[in-house]
Design an enzyme around this catalytic site. Structure first.
Site, PDB file in Angstrom:
ATOM      1  CG  ASN A   7      -1.870   1.060   1.343  1.00  0.00           C
ATOM      2  OD1 ASN A   7      -1.852   1.987   0.526  1.00  0.00           O
ATOM      3  ND2 ASN A   7      -2.752   0.993   2.333  1.00  0.00           N
ATOM      4  NE  ARG A  91      -6.201   1.299  -0.164  1.00  0.00           N
ATOM      5  CZ  ARG A  91      -6.565   1.733   1.003  1.00  0.00           C
ATOM      6  NH1 ARG A  91      -5.731   1.751   1.994  1.00  0.00           N
ATOM      7  NH2 ARG A  91      -7.790   2.160   1.188  1.00  0.00           N
ATOM      8  CG  HIS A 179     -12.356   4.506   2.655  1.00  0.00           C
ATOM      9  ND1 HIS A 179     -13.007   5.489   3.369  1.00  0.00           N
ATOM     10  CD2 HIS A 179     -11.056   4.649   2.927  1.00  0.00           C
ATOM     11  CE1 HIS A 179     -12.127   6.199   4.040  1.00  0.00           C
ATOM     12  NE2 HIS A 179     -10.929   5.707   3.777  1.00  0.00           N
ATOM     13  NE  ARG A 240      -9.030  13.108   3.564  1.00  0.00           N
ATOM     14  CZ  ARG A 240      -9.024  11.820   3.269  1.00  0.00           C
ATOM     15  NH1 ARG A 240      -9.868  11.329   2.394  1.00  0.00           N
ATOM     16  NH2 ARG A 240      -8.175  11.000   3.858  1.00  0.00           N
ATOM     17  CG  ASP A 282      -6.204  10.982  17.237  1.00  0.00           C
ATOM     18  OD1 ASP A 282      -5.490  10.167  16.629  1.00  0.00           O
ATOM     19  OD2 ASP A 282      -6.939  10.677  18.209  1.00  0.00           O
ATOM     20  N   GLY A 332     -14.780   3.608  13.959  1.00  0.00           N
ATOM     21  CA  GLY A 332     -15.931   2.701  13.906  1.00  0.00           C
ATOM     22  C   GLY A 332     -15.701   1.423  14.688  1.00  0.00           C
ATOM     23  CG  ASN A 334     -10.479   0.821  18.012  1.00  0.00           C
ATOM     24  OD1 ASN A 334     -10.380  -0.316  18.448  1.00  0.00           O
ATOM     25  ND2 ASN A 334      -9.780   1.255  16.983  1.00  0.00           N
ATOM     26  CD  GLU A 383      -8.583  -0.683   3.926  1.00  0.00           C
ATOM     27  OE1 GLU A 383      -7.832  -0.535   4.906  1.00  0.00           O
ATOM     28  OE2 GLU A 383      -9.074   0.268   3.302  1.00  0.00           O
TER      29      GLU A 383
HETATM   30  P1  AMP Z   1      -7.698   4.896  10.985  1.00  0.00           P
HETATM   31  O1  AMP Z   1      -7.487   5.995   9.991  1.00  0.00           O
HETATM   32  O2  AMP Z   1      -8.694   3.867  10.536  1.00  0.00           O
HETATM   33  O3  AMP Z   1      -6.420   4.297  11.489  1.00  0.00           O
HETATM   34  O4  AMP Z   1      -8.372   5.579  12.269  1.00  0.00           O
HETATM   35  C1  AMP Z   1      -7.736   6.606  12.980  1.00  0.00           C
HETATM   36  C2  AMP Z   1      -8.767   7.285  13.893  1.00  0.00           C
HETATM   37  O5  AMP Z   1      -9.279   6.309  14.807  1.00  0.00           O
HETATM   38  C3  AMP Z   1      -8.178   8.409  14.734  1.00  0.00           C
HETATM   39  O6  AMP Z   1      -9.021   9.540  14.669  1.00  0.00           O
HETATM   40  C4  AMP Z   1      -8.164   7.820  16.125  1.00  0.00           C
HETATM   41  O7  AMP Z   1      -8.353   8.799  17.138  1.00  0.00           O
HETATM   42  C5  AMP Z   1      -9.364   6.891  16.091  1.00  0.00           C
HETATM   43  N1  AMP Z   1      -9.280   5.867  17.141  1.00  0.00           N
HETATM   44  C6  AMP Z   1      -8.381   4.872  17.261  1.00  0.00           C
HETATM   45  N2  AMP Z   1      -8.593   4.172  18.413  1.00  0.00           N
HETATM   46  C7  AMP Z   1      -9.638   4.778  19.022  1.00  0.00           C
HETATM   47  C8  AMP Z   1     -10.347   4.542  20.238  1.00  0.00           C
HETATM   48  N3  AMP Z   1     -10.009   3.567  21.054  1.00  0.00           N
HETATM   49  N4  AMP Z   1     -11.389   5.371  20.528  1.00  0.00           N
HETATM   50  C9  AMP Z   1     -11.725   6.370  19.704  1.00  0.00           C
HETATM   51  N5  AMP Z   1     -11.113   6.630  18.551  1.00  0.00           N
HETATM   52  C10 AMP Z   1     -10.088   5.850  18.199  1.00  0.00           C
END
Ligand code: AMP
Length: 398
Positions: A7, A91, A179, A240, A282, A332, A334, A383
């Site tokens: 990727n 990818r 995605h 974004r 984040d 989604g 976590n 993925e």
């Molecule tokens: P991804 O791009 O799929 O890796 O997701 C990253 C996002 O997931 C970031 O905004 C993280 O803050 C959020 N994230 C990861 N772990 C958690 C968690 N335990 N609770 C809330 N958000 C999370």
């Protein structure tokens, strides 16, 4: 089949060496800062400490060379020789007219060159990654799996923009989505969990990460998705903006004398959770700040949640019957809080979750309440496995 999944981003290269049948991951890692000072590889083998090498990597070819060196390393490596790798699955974020997993040849590379205009941040890295592998292991099958592929079924009434039709016919301007590999994986996983044929199911797949998108899947095929010509449209994301009135672009642009490139940066890199909260892109940081009473963080969070809720309502209307909603992506998968807030108040649409099942859940699992007409799942995305399976299919049918 043992497959190396790559990727490649503009300055990074994520990899996983995986068995496409069992899903067993032999090793994975990340090369960062390709072409920039401080390039490095972090390689992880199950049961071992991460292995890090810092070395300047001027190009993706050099990055792939280092990757092979690490994969072959006597102590930290995971293969004995390059022939162990049966195929490489790449990818690709934007495939333009390529919608199916495809064996790489010159024509494919030309199409990916054309698609650079739609994914300027992503496609150049993918092309460089493919060329790097081809230079070092000539003759080994390279397969591309495109993120836009799953969305190519979207009918014109949902895929076109309401602008003069010639921009579609002449310039190929339409909603390609993104995605797609994740949305497809989540659709198939949901069907597996429900023990149903995907062709019988209507599912809303919700991928919430740094980038976020949602799809309406009708009878197993994508019917609409929130990302558009580029991954900028739709949900509020880390940096974004997602949906906005296009007039915002020319109003701000004129007012502040910003070029198209500057507006591109503003909407892709400085907006979303980061732009509204002023704190972070984040989700966890923004949630913590909101909990501590930061008003802008709270607004950003509410915007994020409400945008997803709005799309679920819209897609419920478009689909007519919704069998399941499935959550994936860092947020989604976590955040029980995000899932609960997004689905709060949707009981009239037949959607309710059981807090006891949702609270703290991060694994693959159903979280719907007993009386929920729509079943709700957490379906951690994979993925790499999807790419490995598609690659295997192509290579076996050569
Ligand atoms: P991804 O791009 O799929 O890796 O997701 C990253 C996002 O997931 C970031 O905004 C993280 O803050 C959020 N994230 C990861 N772990 C958690 C968690 N335990 N609770 C809330 N958000 C999370």
């Amino acid at each position: 089949m043992d497959i190396l999944v790559l990727n490649s981003g503009s300055s990074s290269l994520k990899y996983q060496y995986i068995n496409s049948v069992s899903g067993k991951v032999y090793g994975k890692g990340l090369i960062e800062r390709i072409g920039i000072e401080g390039s490095n590889i972090e390689h992880k083998k199950p049961g071992s400490e991460p292995y890090v090498i810092e070395r300047y990597l001027p190009s993706h070819t050099e990055a792939v060379k280092l990757l092979f060196e690490v994969l072959l390393d006597k102590e930290h490596g995971i293969i004995n020789n390059l022939d162990d790798i049966q195929a490489i699955g790449h990818r690709v974020v934007h495939g333009a007219s390529i919608t199916e997993p495809t064996l790489v040849n010159d024509e494919v590379l030309e199409t990916l060159e054309f698609a650079k205009r739609f994914a300027p941040l992503h496609n150049p890295g993918a092309i460089a990654g493919i060329q790097g592998v081809e230079a070092l292991t000539p003759g080994k099958p390279n397969v591309i799996v495109v993120d836009t592929g799953f969305h190519s079924d979207i009918p014109q009434e949902n895929a076109l923009y309401a602008i003069p039709y010639k921009y579609y016919t002449e310039d190929k301007i339409k909603r390609y989505g993104a995605h797609g590999i994740s949305h497809k994986y989540v659709t198939l996983k949901t069907a597996e969990l429900m023990e149903k044929d995907p062709e019988e199911l209507n599912v809303i797949t919700v991928h919430l990460g740094n980038g976020a998108s949602i799809s309406a899947v009708k009878n197993g095929h994508c019917y609409d998705t929130s990302m558009g010509l580029t991954p900028l449209e739709g949900l509020v994301m880390g940096t974004r903006s997602g949906d906005l009135d296009p007039a915002v672009v020319f109003t701000i642009g004129k007012q502040h004398d910003l070029s198209y490139d500057q507006m591109d940066t503003l909407l892709n890199k400085e907006s979303g959770l980061l732009g509204v909260s002023g704190i972070s892109s984040d989700f966890r940081d923004v949630t913590e700040a909101a909990e501590a009473g930061n008003e802008r963080a709270q607004i950003a969070l509410d915007m994020f949640i409400n945008r997803v809720k709005k799309y679920i309502g819209a897609y419920s209307a478009l689909l007519g019957r919704v069998d399941a909603i499935s959550f994936a992506g860092g947020i989604g998968e976590n955040s029980d809080f995000a899932r609960a807030e997004i689905l709060k108040g949707l009981e009239n649409l037949g959607i309710s979750i059981d807090p006891a099942l949702n609270d703290g859940a991060r694994e693959e699992k159903e979280i719907s309440a007993k009386d929920s007409k729509v079943r709700v799942f957490i379906t951690p995305t994979n993925e790499e496995l999807m790419i490995a399976r598609e690659t295997q299919y192509i290579v076996e049918n050569l």
